[in-house]
Design a protein around this motif. Sequence first.
Motif, PDB file in Angstrom:
ATOM      1  N   ILE A   5       0.830  -1.202   0.000  1.00 41.98           N
ATOM      2  CA  ILE A   5       0.000   0.000   0.000  1.00 41.98           C
ATOM      3  C   ILE A   5       0.864   1.251   0.000  1.00 41.98           C
ATOM      4  O   ILE A   5       0.619   2.190  -0.765  1.00 41.98           O
ATOM      5  N   ILE A   6       1.897   1.271   0.839  1.00 39.66           N
ATOM      6  CA  ILE A   6       2.791   2.436   0.901  1.00 39.66           C
ATOM      7  C   ILE A   6       3.501   2.628  -0.430  1.00 39.66           C
ATOM      8  O   ILE A   6       3.597   3.756  -0.936  1.00 39.66           O
ATOM      9  N   LYS A   7       3.974   1.543  -1.024  1.00 45.66           N
ATOM     10  CA  LYS A   7       4.678   1.624  -2.304  1.00 45.66           C
ATOM     11  C   LYS A   7       3.769   2.207  -3.384  1.00 45.66           C
ATOM     12  O   LYS A   7       4.175   3.098  -4.134  1.00 45.66           O
ATOM     13  N   TYR A   8       2.522   1.746  -3.446  1.00 42.50           N
ATOM     14  CA  TYR A   8       1.611   2.238  -4.470  1.00 42.50           C
ATOM     15  C   TYR A   8       1.153   3.670  -4.195  1.00 42.50           C
ATOM     16  O   TYR A   8       0.916   4.434  -5.126  1.00 42.50           O
ATOM     17  N   VAL A  14       4.270  10.227  -6.994  1.00 38.09           N
ATOM     18  CA  VAL A  14       5.289  10.492  -8.015  1.00 38.09           C
ATOM     19  C   VAL A  14       4.629  10.749  -9.366  1.00 38.09           C
ATOM     20  O   VAL A  14       5.038  11.643 -10.106  1.00 38.09           O
ATOM     21  N   ILE A  15       3.588   9.990  -9.671  1.00 33.87           N
ATOM     22  CA  ILE A  15       2.876  10.202 -10.938  1.00 33.87           C
ATOM     23  C   ILE A  15       2.219  11.578 -10.950  1.00 33.87           C
ATOM     24  O   ILE A  15       2.256  12.283 -11.966  1.00 33.87           O
ATOM     25  N   LEU A  98       9.365   5.324 -18.098  1.00 36.49           N
ATOM     26  CA  LEU A  98      10.716   5.257 -17.534  1.00 36.49           C
ATOM     27  C   LEU A  98      10.748   5.801 -16.107  1.00 36.49           C
ATOM     28  O   LEU A  98      11.382   5.212 -15.231  1.00 36.49           O
ATOM     29  N   VAL A  99      10.058   6.914 -15.869  1.00 38.57           N
ATOM     30  CA  VAL A  99       9.998   7.487 -14.518  1.00 38.57           C
ATOM     31  C   VAL A  99       9.315   6.511 -13.563  1.00 38.57           C
ATOM     32  O   VAL A  99       9.789   6.271 -12.440  1.00 38.57           O
ATOM     33  N   LEU A 100       8.224   5.915 -14.016  1.00 35.63           N
ATOM     34  CA  LEU A 100       7.511   4.952 -13.187  1.00 35.63           C
ATOM     35  C   LEU A 100       8.356   3.720 -12.896  1.00 35.63           C
ATOM     36  O   LEU A 100       8.386   3.221 -11.769  1.00 35.63           O
ATOM     37  N   LEU A 107      11.845   2.073  -4.998  1.00 41.79           N
ATOM     38  CA  LEU A 107      10.963   1.707  -3.892  1.00 41.79           C
ATOM     39  C   LEU A 107      11.059   0.222  -3.577  1.00 41.79           C
ATOM     40  O   LEU A 107      10.928  -0.177  -2.420  1.00 41.79           O
ATOM     41  N   GLY A 108      11.294  -0.597  -4.591  1.00 42.99           N
ATOM     42  CA  GLY A 108      11.473  -2.028  -4.379  1.00 42.99           C
ATOM     43  C   GLY A 108      12.691  -2.329  -3.519  1.00 42.99           C
ATOM     44  O   GLY A 108      12.692  -3.290  -2.750  1.00 42.99           O
ATOM     45  N   TRP A 109      13.729  -1.523  -3.661  1.00 40.95           N
ATOM     46  CA  TRP A 109      14.923  -1.721  -2.825  1.00 40.95           C
ATOM     47  C   TRP A 109      14.592  -1.539  -1.350  1.00 40.95           C
ATOM     48  O   TRP A 109      15.169  -2.189  -0.487  1.00 40.95           O
ATOM     49  N   PHE A 110      13.679  -0.614  -1.043  1.00 34.27           N
ATOM     50  CA  PHE A 110      13.348  -0.310   0.338  1.00 34.27           C
ATOM     51  C   PHE A 110      12.245  -1.194   0.903  1.00 34.27           C
ATOM     52  O   PHE A 110      12.271  -1.552   2.078  1.00 34.27           O
TER      53      PHE A 110
END
Length: 114
Positions: A5-8, A14-15, A98-100, A107-110
Amino acid sequence: MINFIIKYLVLAIVIMFSTRYINGIFIDGFQTSFLVVLAMGFANTFVKPILKLISFPITILSLGLFLLVINVIVVYIVDYFIDGFSVRGFIPPLIFSLVLSITSTILGWFFDKD
C-alpha cells in the motif's frame, strides 16, 4: 501488505508530480493517479508479457529497442481504460514509463526486503 500500500501510494504521488513536468500526460487528481498505478501494475503483470511474446521477432531484430514501444503501448492501454488520464504523442508516455519504472525499482529496494 502495508508495504504494498505504501509503495503504491508513493508511486501515485510520483505520478502526480511527474505529470506536471511531462507535457502530453494529464491526470485529473490523486484518485485517478492511484488508479493509474494499479492499472499499470495489472497491465505490466498480465498484458506486457503477452505483447513481448507476440513481438519477440521484432524485439530480436531491433536488439531490444522494441521493448520501449511495448512500454508506450502499455501506457496507451491504461489511458484507454482509465477516465481522467490522457496521453498524447510517443515521447511523453515513454518518459512516463521510464519514470515509473525507475521509481518502482528504487521503492522495491526499500520495501521488498523479505
